[in-house]
Design an enzyme around this catalytic site. Sequence first.
Site, PDB file in Angstrom:
ATOM      1  N   GLY A  93       9.603 -17.950  79.636  1.00 49.28           N
ATOM      2  CA  GLY A  93       9.320 -19.243  80.252  1.00 49.28           C
ATOM      3  C   GLY A  93       8.527 -20.129  79.305  1.00 49.28           C
ATOM      4  N   GLY A  94       7.202 -20.111  79.452  1.00 50.32           N
ATOM      5  CA  GLY A  94       6.319 -21.019  78.713  1.00 50.32           C
ATOM      6  C   GLY A  94       6.616 -21.089  77.216  1.00 50.32           C
TER       7      GLY A  94
ATOM      8  N   GLU B 169      10.431 -17.313  91.311  1.00 47.82           N
ATOM      9  CA  GLU B 169       9.985 -18.571  91.934  1.00 47.82           C
ATOM     10  C   GLU B 169      10.952 -18.999  93.028  1.00 47.82           C
ATOM     11  OE1 GLU B 169       9.485 -20.673  88.243  1.00 47.82           O
ATOM     12  OE2 GLU B 169       7.897 -19.266  87.736  1.00 47.82           O
TER      13      GLU B 169
ATOM     14  N   GLU C 146      11.437  -8.852  85.723  1.00 45.53           N
ATOM     15  CA  GLU C 146      10.294  -9.746  85.542  1.00 45.53           C
ATOM     16  C   GLU C 146       9.234  -9.440  86.602  1.00 45.53           C
ATOM     17  OE1 GLU C 146      11.433 -13.613  83.458  1.00 45.53           O
ATOM     18  OE2 GLU C 146      11.985 -13.877  85.537  1.00 45.53           O
TER      19      GLU C 146
ATOM     20  N   ASN D 170      13.779 -20.034  79.875  1.00 39.85           N
ATOM     21  CA  ASN D 170      13.774 -20.719  81.178  1.00 39.85           C
ATOM     22  C   ASN D 170      12.760 -21.850  81.128  1.00 39.85           C
ATOM     23  OD1 ASN D 170      13.715 -21.500  83.843  1.00 39.85           O
ATOM     24  ND2 ASN D 170      12.550 -19.698  84.546  1.00 39.85           N
ATOM     25  N   TRP D 171      13.269 -23.075  81.067  1.00 38.17           N
ATOM     26  CA  TRP D 171      12.361 -24.231  80.919  1.00 38.17           C
ATOM     27  C   TRP D 171      11.700 -24.629  82.235  1.00 38.17           C
ATOM     28  CZ3 TRP D 171      15.571 -28.194  77.514  1.00 38.17           C
ATOM     29  CH2 TRP D 171      15.903 -27.574  76.303  1.00 38.17           C
ATOM     30  N   LYS D 172      12.133 -24.062  83.332  1.00 39.73           N
ATOM     31  CA  LYS D 172      11.611 -24.423  84.657  1.00 39.73           C
ATOM     32  C   LYS D 172      11.672 -25.952  84.841  1.00 39.73           C
ATOM     33  CE  LYS D 172       8.671 -20.417  84.303  1.00 39.73           C
ATOM     34  NZ  LYS D 172       7.808 -19.525  84.988  1.00 39.73           N
TER      35      LYS D 172
HETATM   36  C1  PEP Z   1      10.074 -16.935  83.525  1.00 39.43           C
HETATM   37  O1  PEP Z   1      10.022 -18.095  83.877  1.00 39.43           O
HETATM   38  O2  PEP Z   1      11.059 -16.247  83.819  1.00 39.43           O
HETATM   39  C2  PEP Z   1       8.964 -16.371  82.753  1.00 39.43           C
HETATM   40  C3  PEP Z   1       9.035 -15.124  82.382  1.00 39.43           C
HETATM   41  O3  PEP Z   1       7.911 -17.214  82.476  1.00 39.43           O
HETATM   42  P1  PEP Z   1       6.699 -16.929  81.439  1.00 39.43           P
HETATM   43  O4  PEP Z   1       7.331 -16.430  80.154  1.00 39.43           O
HETATM   44  O5  PEP Z   1       6.023 -18.239  81.276  1.00 39.43           O
HETATM   45  O6  PEP Z   1       5.838 -15.869  82.051  1.00 39.43           O
END
Ligand code: PEP
Length: 246
Positions: free
Chosen positions: A229-230, A97, A167, A9-11
């Site tokens: 995500g990150g 989010e 999550e 997930n690149w957000k």
């Molecule tokens: C996400 O955006 O779903 C996520 C799990 O982010 P991160 O891995 O950065 O915690």
Amino acid sequence: MVKPLLAGNWKMHGKANSATELVEQLAAHEDTFSGVDMIVFPPAVHLSAVVDALASSVIDVGGQNMSQHDDGALTGEISGAMLKDIGCDYVLVGHSERRTVFAESNNEIAEKFNTAQAQGLTPVLCVGESLQQRQQGQTVKVVTEQIAAVINQVGIENLCKGVIAYEPVWAIGTGEVATPEQAQSVHAEIRSQLGLQGADTRLLYGGSVNASNAAELFAQPDINGGLVGGASLKAQEFLNIAQLMA
Ligand code: PEP
């Protein structure tokens, strides 16, 4: 055995060039993670370019969000049919989010799940509790309610045709990852709620997954992959995660 799935997930990150460069690097090494399915979720404006860049790759593409409506006077919204039309096969629904920053309710998210399936997309339903809810012992209740809203709308059989990502909100983007035992216990609970109909449903863990903590998490019996995500924004790190799952 269910084939593991790694989703990125690149957000709201990346420009046109960096988006296509990132997927080109992933695709160039896809033979190193052939035992794993991979999906990337770029920002909406980069979807077409990413789909094109992955035209001869096995990596799938999805949208980060969609409207629960088919079409209409809804400025700024994107429909599931539009995502499908440009080559997406997946869509995230109910990311924390979206739930917290954009106040999406369980019902709205269930409608999005329903519309996504009707439009030929596979929804990835995100569920998870806040830190306060965990501290109050409400994790299972919260996650059960989030899942039940979707079951009420589409039925358990259709829910099980999607993907579920557990999550914990306190682990997303915080660097604080759930222990493998914490994650496994919620996954086992979800799996048992789905019963036999969910035997093949992929349950992902998400929340600060990186190449150092992924192996232990993905070794858990009820965790079939990750939503990242990150770490999905760095090609080498994301590849490392995929390779250790393969
Ligand atoms: C996400 O955006 O779903 C996520 C799990 O982010 P991160 O891995 O950065 O915690």
